[in-house]
Design a protein around this motif. Structure first.
Motif, PDB file in Angstrom:
ATOM      1  N   ASN A 199     -25.929  42.671  66.494  1.00  0.00           N
ATOM      2  CA  ASN A 199     -25.289  41.536  67.437  1.00  0.00           C
ATOM      3  C   ASN A 199     -23.881  41.811  67.635  1.00  0.00           C
ATOM      4  O   ASN A 199     -23.168  42.027  66.843  1.00  0.00           O
ATOM      5  CB  ASN A 199     -25.433  40.104  66.660  1.00  0.00           C
ATOM      6  CG  ASN A 199     -25.048  38.931  67.384  1.00  0.00           C
ATOM      7  OD1 ASN A 199     -24.335  39.079  68.324  1.00  0.00           O
ATOM      8  ND2 ASN A 199     -24.898  37.865  66.886  1.00  0.00           N
ATOM      9  N   ILE A 231     -15.514  50.046  60.716  1.00  0.00           N
ATOM     10  CA  ILE A 231     -15.476  51.447  60.102  1.00  0.00           C
ATOM     11  C   ILE A 231     -16.053  51.410  58.635  1.00  0.00           C
ATOM     12  O   ILE A 231     -15.811  50.558  58.185  1.00  0.00           O
ATOM     13  CB  ILE A 231     -13.795  51.807  60.102  1.00  0.00           C
ATOM     14  CG1 ILE A 231     -13.054  50.783  59.459  1.00  0.00           C
ATOM     15  CG2 ILE A 231     -13.396  52.422  61.379  1.00  0.00           C
ATOM     16  CD1 ILE A 231     -11.917  51.276  58.835  1.00  0.00           C
ATOM     17  N   GLY A 259     -18.608  44.336  58.939  1.00  0.00           N
ATOM     18  CA  GLY A 259     -18.291  45.648  58.550  1.00  0.00           C
ATOM     19  C   GLY A 259     -19.366  46.664  59.633  1.00  0.00           C
ATOM     20  O   GLY A 259     -20.070  46.076  60.530  1.00  0.00           O
ATOM     21  N   SER A 260     -19.528  47.787  59.245  1.00  0.00           N
ATOM     22  CA  SER A 260     -20.031  48.797  60.034  1.00  0.00           C
ATOM     23  C   SER A 260     -21.715  48.712  59.888  1.00  0.00           C
ATOM     24  O   SER A 260     -22.474  49.317  60.621  1.00  0.00           O
ATOM     25  CB  SER A 260     -19.636  50.000  59.548  1.00  0.00           C
ATOM     26  OG  SER A 260     -20.189  50.702  58.296  1.00  0.00           O
ATOM     27  N   ALA A 261     -21.961  47.771  59.029  1.00  0.00           N
ATOM     28  CA  ALA A 261     -23.689  47.377  59.016  1.00  0.00           C
ATOM     29  C   ALA A 261     -24.538  49.080  58.987  1.00  0.00           C
ATOM     30  O   ALA A 261     -25.276  49.193  59.845  1.00  0.00           O
ATOM     31  CB  ALA A 261     -24.090  46.528  60.083  1.00  0.00           C
ATOM     32  N   ASP A 294     -26.986  49.870  57.434  1.00  0.00           N
ATOM     33  CA  ASP A 294     -28.474  49.650  57.338  1.00  0.00           C
ATOM     34  C   ASP A 294     -29.160  49.412  58.850  1.00  0.00           C
ATOM     35  O   ASP A 294     -30.321  49.220  58.605  1.00  0.00           O
ATOM     36  CB  ASP A 294     -28.687  48.228  56.601  1.00  0.00           C
ATOM     37  CG  ASP A 294     -27.906  46.950  57.037  1.00  0.00           C
ATOM     38  OD1 ASP A 294     -26.913  47.187  57.293  1.00  0.00           O
ATOM     39  OD2 ASP A 294     -28.373  45.894  56.225  1.00  0.00           O
TER      40      ASP A 294
END
Ligand code: NAD
Length: 358
Positions: free
Chosen positions: A286, A72, A274-276, A278
């Protein structure tokens, strides 16, 4: 058995879809009798109903047999008063998921970034420590007495320290029987002193487990230098959060960092990362960490229910991830490969189909 799936924000929906594909396949192959129930949490319900974590979703989690939480984006949530509830922290407190179990091991064919291979588990206390947003019965443990002074409360209790130590020693008994308590009691003498004192008392009941202690700052270096030396590491909330990301990356990638959050009656699978934002929505994430976390959840449920099919499901996931990752052509970008999230998930499912048929 009911599993609640909470996809979350950023890459959460993509990697949760992967975890659901894996669960559906296992359900079919092993006749696990799982019902999967998806609920929205995060920025979407915030827009629609004014909260990141509707009370009905907490109720669904409370009555479920297991929970799968995607990452999140709580860094961009508004304050709690404006509807921004940290779903992960809230579930840990509300369901008393006090043990965050975070394994990291190097895998055949994947470069490990530490100097030695590794196979360790960080057992992180999950309900107190430096996380001031969840330390108080009422209110928030962070405040500003003046505009230029900010204070934060750290909570450490005997009960919290004792029960995480017991969970860690019990785990060590199923592994190589080595335990390292990580702390900063040389400086934070009162609260880390309390933690360490409780761990030492528990250690006295586990004379079959080799026990030592390490300061958290040197531990960060020792993980790089000689991770092979460590088996189970028990520590407080924030130290465990930081060291486990380090360990996951050293083992190959943060994208492999799995975890469960376990209490006496509930368990939640959750990726370490985390929610990456980017890479969100680009089919580049992944999904291994959430898939492996689901395997770990099935293993926890298997032990609670003495259910061999669930245990087999957990083993099939672990083996499939190992097998697929051995092949450089079947890796995602964070591991130097070219597969997208969906293609990697298909490879894992194909591998599980063939392993289950053996
Ligand atoms: P992050 O873990 O999201 O990302 C760190 C780096 O790792 C980024 O470069 C990202 O692209 C990469 N990465 C992470 N997971 C990956 C995956 N599965 N596959 C490939 N690459 C991956 O950390 P951050 O950028 O510091 O935080 C982003 C948001 O996530 C923030 O809102 C933060 O509060 C939140 N967060 C949530 C959780 C959780 O839900 N458990 C944990 C940590 C951070």
């Amino acid at each position: 058995m009911r599993l609640v799936i909470l996809p979350g924000d950023g890459i959460g929906p993509e990697i949760s879809a992967s975890a659901v594909s894996v669960l559906e396949l296992l359900n079919r192959k092993l006749k696990l009798d799982l019902t999967l129930e998806t609920h929205e949490v995060g920025l979407e319900p915030l827009k629609r109903v004014g909260t990141t974590f509707p009370p009905s979703v907490l109720d669904a989690c409370r009555s479920a047999d297991g929970i799968v939480l995607g990452p999140i984006s709580h860094a961009v949530y508004p304050t709690r008063a404006e509807g921004g509830i940290n779903v992960s922290g809230e579930l840990r407190i509300q369901l008393d998921l006090y043990a965050n179990i975070r394994p990291s091991r190097s895998r055949q064919g994947i470069p490990h970034w530490g100097r030695t291979p590794m196979d360790l588990v960080i057992v992180r206390e999950n309900t107190e420590g430096f996380y001031s947003d969840r330390n108080m019965y009422w209110g928030v443990g962070e405040f500003m007495p003046t505009a230029d002074v900010a204070l934060s409360i750290r909570k450490v209790t005997s009960r919290g320290s004792r029960r995480i130590a017991v969970a860690a020693f019990e785990l060590a008994r199923t592994r190589r029987r080595k335990m390292t308590a990580v702390h900063k009691a040389n400086v934070i003498k009162v609260s880390d002193g309390l933690f360490l004192g409780e761990v030492r008392k528990v250690a006295a009941d586990y004379s079959d487990v080799e026990y030592d202690e390490q300061l958290v700052d040197s531990m960060a270096a020792l993980l790089v230098r000689e991770a092979a030396k460590y088996d189970v590491i028990v520590t407080t909330n924030m130290f465990g959060d930081i060291l486990s990301d380090e360990a996951a990356e050293l083992s190959g990638s943060l994208g492999l960092g799995e975890s469960i959050n376990a209490g006496e009656s509930h368990c939640m699978a959750q990726a370490q990362h985390g929610s990456a934002p980017d890479i969100a929505g680009q089919d580049r994430a992944n999904p291994s960490s959430l898939i492996l976390s689901v395997g770990h959840l099935l293993d926890w449920m298997a032990r609670k229910r003495m259910n061999e099919s669930l245990a087999q499901g957990g083993r099939l996931i672990e083996r499939a991830v190992d097998e697929v990752l051995k092949d450089p052509a079947r890796r995602t970008a964070d591991l130097g490969g070219s597969l997208g999230t969906k293609a990697f998930t298909a490879a894992i499912c194909e591998q599980m189909e063939s392993d289950a048929a053996k």
